[in-house]
Scaffold this motif. Structure first.
Motif, PDB file in Angstrom:
ATOM      1  N   LEU A   1     -37.671   4.105  42.981  1.00 56.44           N
ATOM      2  CA  LEU A   1     -37.624   5.608  43.326  1.00 56.44           C
ATOM      3  C   LEU A   1     -38.503   5.978  44.192  1.00 56.44           C
ATOM      4  O   LEU A   1     -39.398   5.263  44.534  1.00 56.44           O
ATOM      5  N   GLY A   2     -38.503   7.251  44.650  1.00 56.98           N
ATOM      6  CA  GLY A   2     -39.664   7.698  45.547  1.00 56.98           C
ATOM      7  C   GLY A   2     -41.132   7.618  44.954  1.00 56.98           C
ATOM      8  O   GLY A   2     -41.246   7.492  43.565  1.00 56.98           O
ATOM      9  N   ASP A   3     -42.086   7.714  45.585  1.00 54.82           N
ATOM     10  CA  ASP A   3     -43.406   7.689  45.083  1.00 54.82           C
ATOM     11  C   ASP A   3     -43.811   8.793  44.544  1.00 54.82           C
ATOM     12  O   ASP A   3     -43.257  10.118  44.796  1.00 54.82           O
ATOM     13  N   MET A   4     -44.760   9.060  43.562  1.00 52.17           N
ATOM     14  CA  MET A   4     -45.628  10.002  43.049  1.00 52.17           C
ATOM     15  C   MET A   4     -46.891  10.067  43.118  1.00 52.17           C
ATOM     16  O   MET A   4     -47.564   9.230  42.459  1.00 52.17           O
ATOM     17  N   ALA A   5     -47.494  10.983  43.559  1.00 48.15           N
ATOM     18  CA  ALA A   5     -48.790  11.228  43.839  1.00 48.15           C
ATOM     19  C   ALA A   5     -49.502  11.884  42.839  1.00 48.15           C
ATOM     20  O   ALA A   5     -49.245  12.930  42.427  1.00 48.15           O
ATOM     21  N   LEU A   6     -50.656  11.210  42.299  1.00 51.72           N
ATOM     22  CA  LEU A   6     -51.279  11.718  41.005  1.00 51.72           C
ATOM     23  C   LEU A   6     -52.649  12.567  41.418  1.00 51.72           C
ATOM     24  O   LEU A   6     -53.274  11.610  42.024  1.00 51.72           O
ATOM     25  N   PRO A   7     -53.131  13.402  40.966  1.00 48.12           N
ATOM     26  CA  PRO A   7     -54.205  13.958  40.999  1.00 48.12           C
ATOM     27  C   PRO A   7     -55.331  12.926  40.410  1.00 48.12           C
ATOM     28  O   PRO A   7     -56.669  13.127  40.863  1.00 48.12           O
ATOM     29  N   SER A   8     -54.960  11.873  39.607  1.00 46.94           N
ATOM     30  CA  SER A   8     -55.921  11.135  39.113  1.00 46.94           C
ATOM     31  C   SER A   8     -56.359  10.023  40.288  1.00 46.94           C
ATOM     32  O   SER A   8     -57.226   9.064  40.000  1.00 46.94           O
ATOM     33  N   GLY A   9     -55.676  10.159  41.561  1.00 47.60           N
ATOM     34  CA  GLY A   9     -55.947   9.192  42.547  1.00 47.60           C
ATOM     35  C   GLY A   9     -55.261   8.077  42.946  1.00 47.60           C
ATOM     36  O   GLY A   9     -55.447   7.009  43.570  1.00 47.60           O
ATOM     37  N   PHE A  10     -53.809   8.188  42.278  1.00 46.96           N
ATOM     38  CA  PHE A  10     -53.101   7.154  42.161  1.00 46.96           C
ATOM     39  C   PHE A  10     -51.868   7.480  43.043  1.00 46.96           C
ATOM     40  O   PHE A  10     -51.333   8.663  42.801  1.00 46.96           O
ATOM     41  N   ARG A  11     -51.190   6.609  43.722  1.00 47.75           N
ATOM     42  CA  ARG A  11     -49.845   6.752  44.310  1.00 47.75           C
ATOM     43  C   ARG A  11     -48.848   5.625  43.445  1.00 47.75           C
ATOM     44  O   ARG A  11     -49.033   4.472  44.040  1.00 47.75           O
ATOM     45  N   VAL A  12     -48.072   6.113  42.753  1.00 50.00           N
ATOM     46  CA  VAL A  12     -47.273   5.390  42.090  1.00 50.00           C
ATOM     47  C   VAL A  12     -45.591   5.217  42.355  1.00 50.00           C
ATOM     48  O   VAL A  12     -44.904   6.231  42.644  1.00 50.00           O
ATOM     49  N   THR A  13     -45.299   3.997  42.430  1.00 52.56           N
ATOM     50  CA  THR A  13     -43.864   3.643  42.938  1.00 52.56           C
ATOM     51  C   THR A  13     -43.208   3.274  41.473  1.00 52.56           C
ATOM     52  O   THR A  13     -43.475   2.201  41.003  1.00 52.56           O
ATOM     53  N   PRO A  14     -42.212   3.886  41.047  1.00 49.11           N
ATOM     54  CA  PRO A  14     -41.171   3.636  39.998  1.00 49.11           C
ATOM     55  C   PRO A  14     -40.305   2.514  40.368  1.00 49.11           C
ATOM     56  O   PRO A  14     -39.500   2.744  41.292  1.00 49.11           O
ATOM     57  N   ILE A  15     -40.301   1.066  39.568  1.00 46.96           N
ATOM     58  CA  ILE A  15     -39.111  -0.042  40.079  1.00 46.96           C
ATOM     59  C   ILE A  15     -38.274   0.248  38.666  1.00 46.96           C
ATOM     60  O   ILE A  15     -38.646   0.130  37.759  1.00 46.96           O
ATOM     61  N   VAL A  16     -37.077   0.204  39.113  1.00 48.54           N
ATOM     62  CA  VAL A  16     -36.113   0.401  37.975  1.00 48.54           C
ATOM     63  C   VAL A  16     -35.281  -0.950  38.011  1.00 48.54           C
ATOM     64  O   VAL A  16     -34.861  -1.495  38.797  1.00 48.54           O
ATOM     65  N   ALA A  17     -35.312  -1.642  36.718  1.00 47.37           N
ATOM     66  CA  ALA A  17     -34.514  -2.801  36.554  1.00 47.37           C
ATOM     67  C   ALA A  17     -33.831  -3.043  35.147  1.00 47.37           C
ATOM     68  O   ALA A  17     -33.862  -2.171  34.358  1.00 47.37           O
ATOM     69  N   THR A  18     -32.986  -3.950  35.321  1.00 47.37           N
ATOM     70  CA  THR A  18     -32.047  -4.223  33.858  1.00 47.37           C
ATOM     71  C   THR A  18     -32.709  -5.418  33.110  1.00 47.37           C
ATOM     72  O   THR A  18     -33.251  -6.566  33.962  1.00 47.37           O
ATOM     73  N   ILE A  19     -32.704  -5.419  31.748  1.00 47.28           N
ATOM     74  CA  ILE A  19     -33.209  -6.575  31.183  1.00 47.28           C
ATOM     75  C   ILE A  19     -31.818  -6.839  30.137  1.00 47.28           C
ATOM     76  O   ILE A  19     -31.111  -6.182  29.745  1.00 47.28           O
ATOM     77  N   ASP A  20     -32.036  -7.940  29.412  1.00 50.69           N
ATOM     78  CA  ASP A  20     -31.106  -8.482  28.493  1.00 50.69           C
ATOM     79  C   ASP A  20     -31.489  -7.242  27.268  1.00 50.69           C
ATOM     80  O   ASP A  20     -32.513  -7.269  26.918  1.00 50.69           O
ATOM     81  N   ALA A  21     -30.380  -7.163  26.437  1.00 49.79           N
ATOM     82  CA  ALA A  21     -30.580  -6.009  25.298  1.00 49.79           C
ATOM     83  C   ALA A  21     -31.391  -6.899  24.191  1.00 49.79           C
ATOM     84  O   ALA A  21     -31.935  -6.165  23.180  1.00 49.79           O
ATOM     85  N   ASP A  22     -31.370  -8.141  24.084  1.00 44.66           N
ATOM     86  CA  ASP A  22     -32.076  -8.968  23.100  1.00 44.66           C
ATOM     87  C   ASP A  22     -33.364  -9.340  23.588  1.00 44.66           C
ATOM     88  O   ASP A  22     -34.067 -10.257  22.827  1.00 44.66           O
ATOM     89  N   SER A  23     -33.967  -8.697  24.458  1.00 48.36           N
ATOM     90  CA  SER A  23     -35.234  -9.047  24.944  1.00 48.36           C
ATOM     91  C   SER A  23     -36.385  -8.827  23.766  1.00 48.36           C
ATOM     92  O   SER A  23     -36.259  -7.852  23.240  1.00 48.36           O
ATOM     93  N   ARG A  24     -37.387  -9.662  23.741  1.00 44.48           N
ATOM     94  CA  ARG A  24     -38.296  -9.539  22.921  1.00 44.48           C
ATOM     95  C   ARG A  24     -39.727  -9.340  23.548  1.00 44.48           C
ATOM     96  O   ARG A  24     -40.250  -9.639  24.713  1.00 44.48           O
ATOM     97  N   PHE A  25     -40.539  -8.480  23.206  1.00 46.74           N
ATOM     98  CA  PHE A  25     -41.691  -7.965  23.520  1.00 46.74           C
ATOM     99  C   PHE A  25     -42.931  -8.473  22.865  1.00 46.74           C
ATOM    100  O   PHE A  25     -42.914  -8.444  21.455  1.00 46.74           O
ATOM    101  N   THR A  26     -44.058  -8.604  23.337  1.00 43.47           N
ATOM    102  CA  THR A  26     -45.443  -8.738  22.938  1.00 43.47           C
ATOM    103  C   THR A  26     -46.234  -7.955  23.407  1.00 43.47           C
ATOM    104  O   THR A  26     -46.830  -7.929  24.450  1.00 43.47           O
TER     105      THR A  26
END
Length: 221
Positions: free
Chosen positions: A126-151
């Motif tokens: 997506l387009g970047d988002m400039a934050l007053p905290s001093g960061f320029r954030v780029t969101p990356i969109v992706a797909t993952i398996d529905a049964d992915s496990r997280f730690t």
């Protein structure tokens, strides 16, 4: 609700895929804060901000069950110095060894929630988002398996939870509230799911995605 509002409210997984299949990455619209006064704080400073990236991981549904697709979110640890306890997308600051923002989002996601880059199929950004905290954030969109496990990394993440994509992409589900920032009342977006309140930059990023996908659907991309 008008027909246009209804159309904008029912965007789902196929609409997300359709949006990124036609996206012109050279014409990405920056993500704005809902409060114009906040945008004015960072206006013109984008190039001097530290680069960062977040991942929007979307689970791939089986055919016919697109309504079961979900988005992975985290609750930040109370031990963190900034935004402690807030709901966030996995991600962080770009390091020197990162080739680009995609690499940053993938590395940080592996560190924070144990999601291996090999499990991720990037759809786009997506387009970047400039934050007053001093960061320029780029969101990356992706797909993952529905049964992915997280730690969860205990130093950074207190909880990992999944929100239905249909809720995330429903522009009608977002509302606004007011908070005090730099001694002034500011408007922020928020989205509720169960006991979770998604707000601030995370809500603004997700709302931007919802609007982009909904507009694409209306134009029959």
């Amino acid at each position: 609700m008008s027909q246009q509002s209804t159309d904008r409210a029912i965007s789902s997984y196929p609409d997300l895929i359709a949006y990124f299949s036609q996206l012109d990455s050279g014409a990405l619209k920056p993500i704005s804060h809902p409060d114009k006064s906040v945008n004015q704080i960072v206006d013109g400073q984008e190039d001097s901000l530290r680069r960062a990236a977040v991942l929007i991981p979307v689970t791939r549904p089986v055919p016919g069950q697109e309504h079961k697709s979900k988005v992975v979110l985290t609750v930040r640890s109370e031990n963190l110095r900034s935004h402690a306890g807030q709901i966030s997308l996995p991600g962080g600051t770009r390091d020197e060894q990162d080739a680009d923002e995609v690499a940053t989002a993938l590395r940080e996601s592996e560190e924070e929630i144990g999601l291996s880059p090999q499990q991720v199929d990037v759809l786009g950004r997506l387009g970047d988002m400039a934050l007053p905290s001093g960061f320029r954030v780029t969101p990356i969109v992706a797909t993952i398996d529905a049964d992915s496990r997280f730690t969860a990394s205990p130093d950074e993440v207190a909880d990992i939870f999944l929100v239905p994509l249909e809720l995330i992409l429903n522009v009608e589900a977002y509302s606004s509230s007011t908070m005090i920032f730099k001694e002034k009342p500011r408007q922020v977006l928020e989205l509720y799911y169960e006991d979770y309140r998604i707000w601030g930059a995370t809500a603004a990023i997700l709302y931007h995605l919802a609007e982009e996908v909904a507009n694409c659907r209306l134009k029959r991309c």
